[in-house]
Design an enzyme around this catalytic site. Structure first.
Site, PDB file in Angstrom:
ATOM      1  N   HIS A  40      11.071  -9.013   1.385  1.00 55.60           N
ATOM      2  CA  HIS A  40      10.867  -7.586   1.132  1.00 55.60           C
ATOM      3  C   HIS A  40      12.166  -6.805   1.331  1.00 55.60           C
ATOM      4  CE1 HIS A  40       9.040  -3.558   1.550  1.00 55.60           C
ATOM      5  NE2 HIS A  40       8.007  -4.076   0.915  1.00 55.60           N
ATOM      6  N   TYR A  46       2.951   4.766   0.709  1.00 55.54           N
ATOM      7  CA  TYR A  46       3.589   5.397   1.866  1.00 55.54           C
ATOM      8  C   TYR A  46       2.546   6.222   2.602  1.00 55.54           C
ATOM      9  CZ  TYR A  46       8.076   4.320  -0.442  1.00 55.54           C
ATOM     10  OH  TYR A  46       9.149   3.700  -1.028  1.00 55.54           O
ATOM     11  N   PHE A 102       6.740   2.175  -4.243  1.00 57.22           N
ATOM     12  CA  PHE A 102       8.142   2.380  -3.857  1.00 57.22           C
ATOM     13  C   PHE A 102       8.687   3.756  -4.242  1.00 57.22           C
ATOM     14  CE2 PHE A 102       7.819  -2.286  -4.057  1.00 57.22           C
ATOM     15  CZ  PHE A 102       8.225  -2.601  -2.775  1.00 57.22           C
ATOM     16  N   ASP A 159       0.853  -1.190   0.000  1.00 56.53           N
ATOM     17  CA  ASP A 159       0.000   0.000   0.000  1.00 56.53           C
ATOM     18  C   ASP A 159       0.887   1.237   0.000  1.00 56.53           C
ATOM     19  OD1 ASP A 159       0.798  -0.182   2.684  1.00 56.53           O
ATOM     20  OD2 ASP A 159      -1.129   0.492   3.462  1.00 56.53           O
TER      21      ASP A 159
END
Length: 228
Positions: free
Chosen positions: A187, A67, A78, A65
């Protein structure tokens, strides 16, 4: 319906956006934006799809989701707006990029250069309340983005799906196309990057696959002059 996208996503997604679940999501979002601080700004929600057409998409980098801090999210997983400090996960992505392809870390976290080349930076949930991660994860977005992932997996031309972390990897079952490449690891966040993200070499593996498929590789360098 009103035209949302300026490219081929319009025809592909128009029917999906007429479905009851999406209409309910839309109504909920109107109230959320009215009563809370929501990221990204409403006009930026679909920036990833605006930047990377369906036919032009060669690579999908799947995020979770947006920031949830002020000024960061702008509708591309990202990525952050020019001038915004690099988030820790993006710093680690840049570190792996340097180890993999020798590309020095960019000062900017604005990843539009990647998107212009067909890298779809897609979050599975497209909005979030300020300072409340995953606050919009159960309101219908994932049905919509699951549909997008499934459509991309059915493309005639092959697509590289980069799945970082358990959430992104849980979407693997949607990627049915035999011609596609799935690259998965933990991640890039500081909590997990040293457990298999570093050393995974996703950038060179992506380009090797694209070239073998007769497609242009991605130039992963970010042009700093675009970010001034």
């Amino acid at each position: 319906m009103k035209e949302i996208f300026k490219n081929d996503w319009q025809d592909l997604l128009a029917g999906e956006m007429e479905k009851p679940y999406y209409q309910a999501l839309r109504k909920l979002l109107v109230e959320e934006y009215k009563n809370y601080t929501i990221y990204p700004p409403m006009g930026d929600i679909f920036n990833a799809l605006h930047a990377s057409s369906y036919e032009g998409t060669k690579v999908v980098i799947l995020g979770q989701d947006p920031y949830h801090g002020p000024g960061q999210a702008h509708g591309m997983a990202f990525s952050v707006k020019p001038g915004v400090a690099l988030p820790p996960s993006l710093k680690n992505i840049y570190q792996e990029l340097e180890e993999d392809l020798g590309i020095p870390p960019a000062k900017s976290g604005y990843l539009m250069d990647w998107a212009r080349q067909g890298v779809l930076l897609l979050n599975t949930t497209l909005t979030v309340r300020a300072h409340s991660p995953m606050s919009h994860s159960k309101i219908g977005w994932e049905m919509f983005t699951d549909h997008i992932i499934s459509l991309l997996a059915q493309k005639e031309s092959p697509v590289v799906f980069i799945l970082w972390g358990g959430h992104a990897r849980s979407k693997k079952h949607l990627i049915q196309g035999e011609n596609n490449l799935i690259l998965e690891s933990v991640h890039p966040s500081p909590l997990s990057a040293y457990r298999g993200f570093f050393g995974s070499r996703p950038f060179s593996k992506t380009n090797d696959f694209l070239q073998e498929a007769g497609l242009d590789p991605i130039d992963w360098r970010l042009k700093e002059e675009d970010h001034v």
